[in-house]
Design a protein around this motif. Structure first.
Motif, PDB file in Angstrom:
ATOM      1  N   GLY A  38       0.836  -1.184   0.000  1.00  0.00           N
ATOM      2  CA  GLY A  38       0.000   0.000   0.000  1.00  0.00           C
ATOM      3  C   GLY A  38       0.872   1.236   0.000  1.00  0.00           C
ATOM      4  N   SER A  42      -0.928   4.443   4.335  1.00  0.00           N
ATOM      5  CA  SER A  42      -2.125   3.618   4.109  1.00  0.00           C
ATOM      6  C   SER A  42      -2.525   2.812   5.333  1.00  0.00           C
ATOM      7  CB  SER A  42      -1.896   2.670   2.929  1.00  0.00           C
ATOM      8  OG  SER A  42      -0.809   1.800   3.187  1.00  0.00           O
ATOM      9  N   LYS A  44      -0.141   0.432   6.800  1.00  0.00           N
ATOM     10  CA  LYS A  44       0.651  -0.806   6.839  1.00  0.00           C
ATOM     11  C   LYS A  44       1.424  -0.939   8.150  1.00  0.00           C
ATOM     12  CE  LYS A  44       3.242  -0.084   3.258  1.00  0.00           C
ATOM     13  NZ  LYS A  44       2.873   1.346   3.104  1.00  0.00           N
ATOM     14  N   ASN A 213      -3.658  -5.824  -0.184  1.00  0.00           N
ATOM     15  CA  ASN A 213      -3.485  -4.411  -0.489  1.00  0.00           C
ATOM     16  C   ASN A 213      -4.247  -3.561   0.516  1.00  0.00           C
ATOM     17  OD1 ASN A 213      -1.932  -4.626  -3.022  1.00  0.00           O
ATOM     18  ND2 ASN A 213      -3.775  -5.645  -3.774  1.00  0.00           N
ATOM     19  N   ARG A 215      -5.299   0.371   1.608  1.00  0.00           N
ATOM     20  CA  ARG A 215      -5.419   1.752   1.143  1.00  0.00           C
ATOM     21  C   ARG A 215      -6.362   2.507   2.076  1.00  0.00           C
ATOM     22  NH1 ARG A 215      -4.125   4.313  -3.462  1.00  0.00           N
ATOM     23  NH2 ARG A 215      -3.513   2.340  -4.422  1.00  0.00           N
ATOM     24  N   ASP A 216      -5.888   3.662   2.547  1.00  0.00           N
ATOM     25  CA  ASP A 216      -6.699   4.507   3.440  1.00  0.00           C
ATOM     26  C   ASP A 216      -7.222   3.725   4.642  1.00  0.00           C
ATOM     27  OD1 ASP A 216      -6.342   6.673   1.706  1.00  0.00           O
ATOM     28  OD2 ASP A 216      -8.082   6.081   0.507  1.00  0.00           O
TER      29      ASP A 216
END
Length: 224
Positions: A38, A42, A44, A213, A215-216
């Motif tokens: 990511g 994000s 992680k 993955n 994201r945000d």
């Protein structure tokens, strides 16, 4: 081996409140090798910190090895980390005044293992990563790839069920990065250690069984 259900983590208050993880659920089977990818920011690192019992979620549940760990206090979390988890970091985090074997032996020191046994186990771990001939060298006498192998030996010396690798190839040249990934895969296959690896590198993620993955702060998809 690893299960997160509805994990949410926020930082700050009021207008400065940031949601780092938003209702994240995922499951990693024992013996899996999973990449987490990511963009920066994000979530992680927050995810890895929660899996590694370095931080607590505001909501949700976390289980490791079938054991519910989300409510563990500080001392219990430290005990579980030492028993169940090995860490590999991009910056290696080796102590400069200690030799390779002394760095590798540190998790055993915190378990109260005696010096002779610590040394024997550390040397065996260094042998597994092909560095037995560098056991008496300090970090400044080792290449980046060798330091990463020392860090991997340190992660493995306590025979963890789970290894968390945070950008393990980020500070390495392409040859050393490929060697580090080969070692991680070998550890995963030969020893059955579950590995969760945070990486920006698409090629590194392709070496894993799955890619999650982020994201945000949310799981944005998964690839096998």
């Amino acid at each position: 081996m690893l299960a997160l259900t509805g994990v949410t983590k926020t930082y700050g208050d009021g207008a400065g409140r940031v949601t780092a993880l938003d209702d994240v659920s995922l499951h990693v089977e024992a013996g899996g090798f999973v990449a987490v990818r990511g963009p920066s920011g994000s979530g992680k690192s927050t995810l890895l910190n929660i899996i590694g019992l370095l931080d607590k979620p505001d909501a949700g549940d976390v289980s490791l090895g079938g054991e519910r760990v989300v409510l563990a206090g500080r001392a219990e979390a430290a005990r579980l980390r030492n028993r169940l988890i090995g860490f590999v970091f991009q910056s290696f985090q080796l102590l400069p005044r200690l030799t390779a074997w002394e760095n590798v032996a540190l998790p055993l020191f915190h378990r109260g293992v005696g010096r002779d046994e610590r040394r024997a186990k550390a040397l065996a771990a260094l042998d597994k990563v092909g560095l037995s001939d560098r056991a008496a060298h300090r970090p400044d006498a080792l290449s980046g790839g060798q330091r990463q192998r020392v860090a991997l030996a340190r992660a493995l010396v306590g025979e963890p069920a789970l290894v968390l690798a945070d950008e393990p190839t980020g500070s390495l040249d392409s040859v050393s990065a490929a060697a580090a990934l080969n070692l991680l895969r070998d550890v995963n296959v030969r020893l059955g250690v579950t590995i969760v690896m945070v990486t920006h590198d698409r090629e590194a993620a392709a070496r894993c069984d799955r890619t999650i993955n982020i994201r945000d702060g949310r799981v944005a998809g998964e690839a096998a």
